[in-house]
Structures are given as C-alpha cells and as structure tokens.
Design a protein around this motif. Structure first.
Motif, PDB file in Angstrom:
ATOM      1  N   TYR A   8       0.850  -1.223   0.000  1.00 18.58           N
ATOM      2  CA  TYR A   8       0.000   0.000   0.000  1.00 18.58           C
ATOM      3  C   TYR A   8       0.879   1.264   0.000  1.00 18.58           C
ATOM      4  CZ  TYR A   8       0.397  -0.170   5.204  1.00 18.58           C
ATOM      5  OH  TYR A   8       0.862  -0.203   6.497  1.00 18.58           O
ATOM      6  N   SER A  42      -6.201   7.451  -4.563  1.00 22.34           N
ATOM      7  CA  SER A  42      -5.024   6.860  -5.197  1.00 22.34           C
ATOM      8  C   SER A  42      -4.760   5.505  -4.564  1.00 22.34           C
ATOM      9  CB  SER A  42      -3.833   7.803  -5.017  1.00 22.34           C
ATOM     10  OG  SER A  42      -2.630   7.158  -5.297  1.00 22.34           O
ATOM     11  N   THR A  43      -4.605   5.473  -3.259  1.00 27.01           N
ATOM     12  CA  THR A  43      -4.511   4.201  -2.544  1.00 27.01           C
ATOM     13  C   THR A  43      -4.887   4.411  -1.083  1.00 27.01           C
ATOM     14  OG1 THR A  43      -3.222   2.171  -2.260  1.00 27.01           O
ATOM     15  CG2 THR A  43      -2.082   4.249  -1.845  1.00 27.01           C
ATOM     16  N   LYS A 150       1.032 -10.729  -0.248  1.00 26.50           N
ATOM     17  CA  LYS A 150       0.823  -9.384   0.308  1.00 26.50           C
ATOM     18  C   LYS A 150      -0.051  -9.393   1.544  1.00 26.50           C
ATOM     19  CE  LYS A 150       0.845  -6.539  -3.791  1.00 26.50           C
ATOM     20  NZ  LYS A 150       0.080  -5.672  -4.667  1.00 26.50           N
TER      21      LYS A 150
HETATM   22  N1  DCP Z   1      -1.833   4.068  -7.621  1.00 27.53           N
HETATM   23  C1  DCP Z   1      -2.696   5.063  -8.065  1.00 27.53           C
HETATM   24  N2  DCP Z   1      -3.822   4.729  -8.756  1.00 27.53           N
HETATM   25  C2  DCP Z   1      -4.138   3.421  -8.965  1.00 27.53           C
HETATM   26  C3  DCP Z   1      -3.279   2.411  -8.529  1.00 27.53           C
HETATM   27  C4  DCP Z   1      -2.131   2.779  -7.851  1.00 27.53           C
HETATM   28  O1  DCP Z   1      -2.411   6.244  -7.860  1.00 27.53           O
HETATM   29  N3  DCP Z   1      -5.254   3.110  -9.627  1.00 27.53           N
HETATM   30  C5  DCP Z   1      -0.610   4.462  -6.882  1.00 27.53           C
HETATM   31  C6  DCP Z   1      -0.845   4.380  -5.408  1.00 27.53           C
HETATM   32  C7  DCP Z   1      -0.165   3.146  -4.971  1.00 27.53           C
HETATM   33  C8  DCP Z   1       0.962   2.992  -5.984  1.00 27.53           C
HETATM   34  O2  DCP Z   1       0.487   3.598  -7.186  1.00 27.53           O
HETATM   35  O3  DCP Z   1       0.304   3.237  -3.659  1.00 27.53           O
HETATM   36  C9  DCP Z   1       1.328   1.551  -6.232  1.00 27.53           C
HETATM   37  O4  DCP Z   1       0.251   0.846  -6.795  1.00 27.53           O
HETATM   38  P1  DCP Z   1      -0.163  -0.630  -6.360  1.00 27.53           P
HETATM   39  O5  DCP Z   1      -1.151  -1.103  -7.342  1.00 27.53           O
HETATM   40  O6  DCP Z   1       1.048  -1.453  -6.139  1.00 27.53           O
HETATM   41  O7  DCP Z   1      -0.966  -0.415  -4.999  1.00 27.53           O
HETATM   42  P2  DCP Z   1      -0.494  -0.296  -3.507  1.00 27.53           P
HETATM   43  O8  DCP Z   1       0.994  -0.353  -3.372  1.00 27.53           O
HETATM   44  O9  DCP Z   1      -1.143   0.901  -2.939  1.00 27.53           O
HETATM   45  O10 DCP Z   1      -1.162  -1.558  -2.844  1.00 27.53           O
HETATM   46  P3  DCP Z   1      -0.651  -3.072  -2.713  1.00 27.53           P
HETATM   47  O11 DCP Z   1      -0.190  -3.227  -1.300  1.00 27.53           O
HETATM   48  O12 DCP Z   1      -1.882  -3.856  -2.968  1.00 27.53           O
HETATM   49  O13 DCP Z   1       0.430  -3.278  -3.708  1.00 27.53           O
END
Ligand code: DCP
Ligand code: CA
Ligand code: CA
Length: 345
Positions: A8, A42-43, A150
C-alpha cells in the motif's frame, strides 16, 4: 526471478511520515480541485481497505465509508524520491534489475531467496516501509507470488507450485490479458489458464494475432517469460549506500561517498556520457532525504576528480544539519554524449 512490490505504497509512506495517524484509515487522494472533495482515491491502507475503500473510488464515496478517516493529498515528488532510494538499494543487491512501476521491480540475483530476504530487510531499515517479495522461475510466477503473499510477505514458488498457481488462475488475472481478450477467451470456453491447453496453436494465432496467440499457447503449456528488461535511467546515474553506522564524522562519510562516486563513474564510462551536475544525497537518521548539488559550466567526464566539490558540499550539508547520517549517495545528471561533446573541447 524476484518480484518486489511495496505494500500500500503511498498510504504506507504517509503512515510513516505521520505517526500520529497510526491505526487510522489513511487514504491518499488525487484532488481534481473542482470542488473541495472532487477527485479519486489513489490508494488506502489496510484499515481503509477493510471498510471497502479502493483505488480509483471517488473521494466523496470513500469519505462516507470512513467518517473519521484521514484523507491526504498525494505528494508524488516525495513518493518518487523514496522509490529512487529503494531502486538504488535493489540495484546494489542484484545482477539485473527492471523497475516496472513506482513501487515494483523485477530482478535477478545469484541467490534469489537470500537476496530477497536481504532486500526486504534493507528496505525496512532504510525507509521503515514493508514490501512483499515473490521468487519464482518466471516473471509471471514471481509477480503472482508477491500478489499472493501481500502484505509484508515472502513467497518462494518452486516450478510445480508456480505452474499450479498460474494454471488455476482466471485468465483475466494474467498481466497482458485485458477485458477484450478475456471476453474472447471466455467465448472459446477458456476460463482459467489451464483451459488454454486444449486449444490449437493455429486457432489462437488466427484469433489473437501471431504475438499474442503464440504467447497464449505457451502460457497454456507452461512456457513462461523470464526476460528482464534492463532500463537504465537515461537522465542520470546514481549510487546510494548505507554507512556502517549512523554518524556525522566527515572522514567516514567522505570515504563512503568517494567509493560510491567511483561506482557511478564506471556506469558513466560504459555509457560514454559526460555530466553537468553532481549531486550528493544524504539520508539522515529520521529517513529524510537531503540533497546538495553543484553544476558545472563545462560538462565533466569520468576522469575529472570531484574531491574538492564533494568536500565542500558535504561540509555545507553537515554545517546546517544536526542529525546523524544513515545513508549517502552520489548522482550524476545533466548527461551529454561523450562523442558529440569531444568536438566541442
Ligand atoms: N496508484 C494510483 N492509482 C491506482 C493504482 C495505484 O495512484 N489506480 C498508486 C498508489 C499506490 C501505488 O500507485 O500506492 C502503487 O500501486 P499498487 O497497485 O502497487 O498499490 P499499492 O501499493 O497501494 O497496494 P498493494 O499493497 O496492494 O500493492
Ligand atoms: Ca504495491
Ligand atoms: Ca505496484
């Protein structure tokens, strides 16, 4: 092959940066600016995922799900700088590296299990962030391993487990199979990867074209891609490394910087480039990144020594910072071709 994916990512960075929000729902938002709350998520951290908040969801909807959640604007520049730190760290542990997004890497290393464990630990030590590492024989397998493990996981897939995981996976879960291909495959009666196995190679090629058709056929019979596309960042060369211990001692810091500079210069030499800017990177004990730069009117090459500049930049930094230094780095940017340049001299 190793696949490293930060957990995340943006939200975790914000958790670390704002410890007062610990255990709260933290969502990173991309505000469009039209109205106060227009934009998308975004996340979000796991606390937020547990109540149904997702990437891409309108901020207004997410706020309804989390009345007391913390909604922060995305600070892309900061996330990028942390991504760079992690990139340097992975590169110093692996033989080949492909950065595939801001928070994901494919990499090859001699002992991948051991290297994966070390990278996980080094990322935690230098950024306080957790990641998930997958190890398998192929790109797809490594990526699926990290997705499965994860967050904060580590999963090694032997050949057989890798094949099983891929075989049982719905086709739309495979990178490279989009909604259109999914529908077409479903029409052919293909729901999971293993269903591809019964299909004729020529029918697949006729329907999906030579490249995709052949790839799908191989996927069905268990032949997976294990190439690494090494993309060296064209605009700069950098090296980052950890000091043996946190310190403010000039001699110790200088020694490490000089060593890293030598390594970065090797890359410069191979790529036949000159640089116009030298940057020193300092990561202090609180994981904050600081930089000090010096630009030159005439581009410099691998032969020029920067010892005086390094000493000066280092003193400028230490004189204005009381914290101890944990990691240091050297970056060459403003690159110009050596060949084109020699005629200028
Ligand atoms: N991101 C974004 N919009 C999205 C997907 C992702 O802005 N539709 C950004 C925010 C995330 C980063 O890119 O933190 C990395 O994307 P990931 O898909 O790897 O998502 P996360 O790292 O947040 O979650 P995970 O723990 O599931 O990998
Ligand atoms: Ca991630
Ligand atoms: Ca990712």
């Amino acid at each position: 092959m190793l696949h490293i994916d930060m957990d995340y990512f943006f939200a975790q960075i914000e958790e670390i940066r704002n410890p007062e929000y610990k255990n709260k729902i933290i969502a990173v938002c991309i505000f469009s600016g039209r109205t106060e709350d227009s934009g998308v998520i975004s996340t979000v951290n796991y606390e937020g995922r547990n109540v149904g908040i997702k990437s891409g969801m309108p901020i207004v909807n997410a706020k309804k799900l989390a009345k007391s959640g913390i909604f922060l604007p995305a600070d892309h520049k900061y996330y990028e700088s942390i991504s760079q730190t992690i990139d340097g760290l992975i590169r110093s542990n692996c033989t080949k590296v492909e950065k595939s997004s801001i928070d994901e890497w494919y990499a090859l290393a001699e002992d991948e299990v051991e290297t994966g464990k070390r990278i996980k630990l080094e990322i935690l030590n230098s950024t306080n962030l957790t990641c998930t590492v997958g190890v398998a024989h192929s790109r797809l397998g490594a990526k699926m391993a990290s997705d499965k493990a994860k967050p904060n996981g580590f999963l090694i897939l032997g050949k057989e487990k890798e094949r099983n995981l891929i075989d049982n996976s719905p086709v739309e879960k495979i990178i490279g199979i989009g909604p259109k291909t999914k529908d077409e495959l479903n029409e052919l009666g293909v729901k999971t990867v293993s269903d591809l196995r019964g299909l004729n190679q020529f029918i697949l090629i006729e329907k999906f074209g030579k490249k995709t058709g052949a790839w799908l056929y191989n996927l069905g019979i268990g032949i997976y891609d294990s190439e690494i596309e090494e993309r060296i960042e064209k605009g700069e060369f950098s090296r980052i490394g950890s000091l043996k211990e946190n310190t403010r001692e000039k001699g110790k810091i200088l020694e490490k910087i000089v060593e890293l500079e030598r390594e970065a210069k090797e890359e410069l030499k191979y790529s036949k480039k000159f640089y116009k800017t030298l940057t020193l990177i300092f990561i202090t004990e609180d994981i904050k990144m600081h930089t000090k730069s010096r630009s030159f009117s005439k581009p410099r090459g691998e032969k020029e020594t920067n010892l005086d500049e390094i000493k000066k930049l280092m003193s400028e930094f230490l004189d204005n910072e009381r914290k101890e230094v944990r990691r240091v780095g050297v970056k060459f940017s403003g690159l110009v071709e050596m060949d084109g340049q020699t005629t200028l001299f």
